[in-house]
Enzyme design. Sequence first.
Site, mmCIF file in Angstrom:
data_model
loop_
_atom_site.group_PDB
_atom_site.id
_atom_site.type_symbol
_atom_site.label_atom_id
_atom_site.label_comp_id
_atom_site.label_asym_id
_atom_site.label_seq_id
_atom_site.Cartn_x
_atom_site.Cartn_y
_atom_site.Cartn_z
ATOM 1 N N CYS A 263 0.802 -1.227 0.000
ATOM 2 C CA CYS A 263 0.000 0.000 0.000
ATOM 3 C C CYS A 263 0.835 1.278 0.000
ATOM 4 O O CYS A 263 0.828 2.019 -0.972
ATOM 5 C CB CYS A 263 -0.927 0.000 1.204
ATOM 6 S SG CYS A 263 -2.134 -1.328 1.148
HETATM 7 N N1 LIG Z 1 -2.742 -6.506 1.091
HETATM 8 C C1 LIG Z 1 -3.371 -5.495 1.637
HETATM 9 O O1 LIG Z 1 -3.193 -5.244 2.831
HETATM 10 C C2 LIG Z 1 -4.339 -4.641 0.843
HETATM 11 C C3 LIG Z 1 -5.220 -3.808 1.559
HETATM 12 C C4 LIG Z 1 -6.119 -3.036 0.867
HETATM 13 C C5 LIG Z 1 -6.126 -3.068 -0.516
HETATM 14 N N2 LIG Z 1 -5.252 -3.846 -1.205
HETATM 15 C C6 LIG Z 1 -5.346 -3.831 -2.665
HETATM 16 O O2 LIG Z 1 -6.035 -4.981 -3.107
HETATM 17 C C7 LIG Z 1 -5.496 -5.444 -4.347
HETATM 18 C C8 LIG Z 1 -5.008 -6.878 -4.202
HETATM 19 O O3 LIG Z 1 -3.975 -6.916 -3.242
HETATM 20 P P1 LIG Z 1 -3.512 -8.249 -2.504
HETATM 21 O O4 LIG Z 1 -2.669 -7.814 -1.363
HETATM 22 O O5 LIG Z 1 -4.684 -9.125 -2.250
HETATM 23 O O6 LIG Z 1 -2.603 -8.893 -3.628
HETATM 24 P P2 LIG Z 1 -2.052 -10.416 -3.660
HETATM 25 O O7 LIG Z 1 -0.839 -10.376 -4.510
HETATM 26 O O8 LIG Z 1 -1.989 -10.969 -2.268
HETATM 27 O O9 LIG Z 1 -3.201 -11.219 -4.407
HETATM 28 C C9 LIG Z 1 -3.592 -10.935 -5.704
HETATM 29 C C10 LIG Z 1 -3.836 -12.250 -6.413
HETATM 30 O O10 LIG Z 1 -4.363 -11.953 -7.718
HETATM 31 C C11 LIG Z 1 -3.857 -12.923 -8.607
HETATM 32 N N3 LIG Z 1 -4.007 -12.416 -9.977
HETATM 33 C C12 LIG Z 1 -3.251 -11.532 -10.659
HETATM 34 N N4 LIG Z 1 -3.771 -11.317 -11.882
HETATM 35 C C13 LIG Z 1 -4.878 -12.077 -11.979
HETATM 36 C C14 LIG Z 1 -5.839 -12.276 -12.982
HETATM 37 N N5 LIG Z 1 -5.777 -11.615 -14.152
HETATM 38 N N6 LIG Z 1 -6.827 -13.169 -12.785
HETATM 39 C C15 LIG Z 1 -6.899 -13.837 -11.596
HETATM 40 N N7 LIG Z 1 -6.027 -13.678 -10.588
HETATM 41 C C16 LIG Z 1 -5.032 -12.801 -10.779
HETATM 42 C C17 LIG Z 1 -2.441 -13.143 -8.155
HETATM 43 O O11 LIG Z 1 -1.952 -14.395 -8.620
HETATM 44 C C18 LIG Z 1 -2.592 -13.090 -6.634
HETATM 45 O O12 LIG Z 1 -2.799 -14.375 -6.086
HETATM 46 C C19 LIG Z 1 -4.402 -4.441 -4.708
HETATM 47 O O13 LIG Z 1 -4.944 -3.452 -5.529
HETATM 48 C C20 LIG Z 1 -4.020 -3.862 -3.365
HETATM 49 O O14 LIG Z 1 -3.469 -2.573 -3.502
HETATM 50 C C21 LIG Z 1 -4.366 -4.648 -0.535
#
Ligand SMILES: NC(=O)c1ccc[n+]([C@@H]2O[C@H](COP(=O)([O-])OP(=O)(O)OC[C@H]3O[C@@H](n4cnc5c(N)ncnc54)[C@H](O)[C@@H]3O)[C@@H](O)[C@H]2O)c1
Length: 422
Positions: A263
């Site tokens: 983030c």
């Molecule tokens: N981790 C946090 O604390 C957090 C908090 C709030 C918001 N976010 C936001 O949420 C979003 C996701 O973050 P995250 O931490 O869950 O990421 P992550 O990397 O843990 O998980 C994302 C998943 O999406 C998969 N992926 C990528 N492209 C894909 C596609 N085309 N089809 C299907 N799956 C696909 C990846 O393989 C991965 O497993 C980001 O935009 C992030 O900024 C994250």
Amino acid sequence: MTGPEHLVVVGQGYVGLPLAMRAVAVGMRVTGIDLDAQRIAGLAAGTSHVEDITDDELAAALATGRYLPTTDPADVAGFDVAVISVPTPLADGVPDLGAVEAASAMLASHMRPGVCVVLESTTYPGTTTELVAPILEEASGLVAGVDFDLGYSPERIDPGNPTHGLVETPKVVSGVTPASLDRVQGFYDRIVDETVPVADTGTAELTKLLENTFRHVNIALVNELAVFANELGIDVWAAVDAAATKPFGFMPFRPGPGVGGHCLPIDPSYLSWKVKRSTGRDFRFVELANEVNEQMPRYVVDRALARLERDGVPAAGATVALLGMSYKRNTGDARETPSIPIAEGLAGAGVRVLACDPHVDPASLPATVEPATCTPDVLASADLVVLLVDHDAFDAAEIVRHARAVLDTRRWLPEAPSVEAL
Ligand SMILES: NC(=O)c1ccc[n+]([C@@H]2O[C@H](COP(=O)([O-])OP(=O)(O)OC[C@H]3O[C@@H](n4cnc5c(N)ncnc54)[C@H](O)[C@@H]3O)[C@@H](O)[C@H]2O)c1
């Protein structure tokens, strides 16, 4: 609709997996789709890769028969609601929406009239209407807000937070039309305790970036203050604690070795990129906060080298033990962690760097560091111990008892002659 509502969650990571588990718990049928075959195989076998979800919770979801982890886009067919929670990284400082585009295109070929799609990935204002809607509309031949509902709902998940999980944290919701907002809010009302509707998707997108930019800027403020306070001989930590007793108008942020994770090092730059593209002007607060926070790992290296010098230990050949390689406490998430540039900076000065972290996979660490365990022997063998992350798994008293010299970047250790705070 016959049978339970069919939810598709695209992306089974830190955001998507907890949502999928919660939706199963409230009775939905959930298809969790991800490109990562290894991750999906692990989930299908009952192994969670996300700390907030235990293997028992995952097993319970699988046992209902209503959770399907999959890599096969055919499994999303017939969905009622789809949530996109895929990564939104930066590529050379520019938002990389490739995963959001791919996820939207995948869903578009399975759209029917009446479905609802929600974007949860953090992104710049305008993404839902300018990027996602056209992709969904083109392949499906349907119109957003007319034939299907579309909205944006930022995720506030804070991995490892014991009190504020997905359910207890109010969730901002939005739609491209009032009817879409109703639909999106109705969906999340089943998932979380409290939803917060806002007028449009741009407001919801900006809300998320405002929250993270607020933290980024305030952390930069105390980090820069920590550098100056050290030179002035004033205890910045004590000043923050004292200021925090003010019951209004102040919120404590504490210094640290730099920001990491998915983030803070990324989201504010989505906002400054959008501002620059749309107005031609620089978002100076974001640029300055980036600059200050990015300098912190180098500052920690310089403080560590200065301490070695004061102790009469030449950096070349010295041993420094780093405690904590993840970007925050009690997690193994090492994305964008400042511990890596700190390790590399020390190694570049000829230091032998030991990296102790009970949560981080040693295979993910650079070759310049030697993975180690935080034992009394390791602590005693180091010329300097640098506490970078205050994991509960570390024993503060033991560290102070065995380490000869300590730089505590979190002000977590008890006061002792051997310990200096950042
Ligand atoms: N981790 C946090 O604390 C957090 C908090 C709030 C918001 N976010 C936001 O949420 C979003 C996701 O973050 P995250 O931490 O869950 O990421 P992550 O990397 O843990 O998980 C994302 C998943 O999406 C998969 N992926 C990528 N492209 C894909 C596609 N085309 N089809 C299907 N799956 C696909 C990846 O393989 C991965 O497993 C980001 O935009 C992030 O900024 C994250």
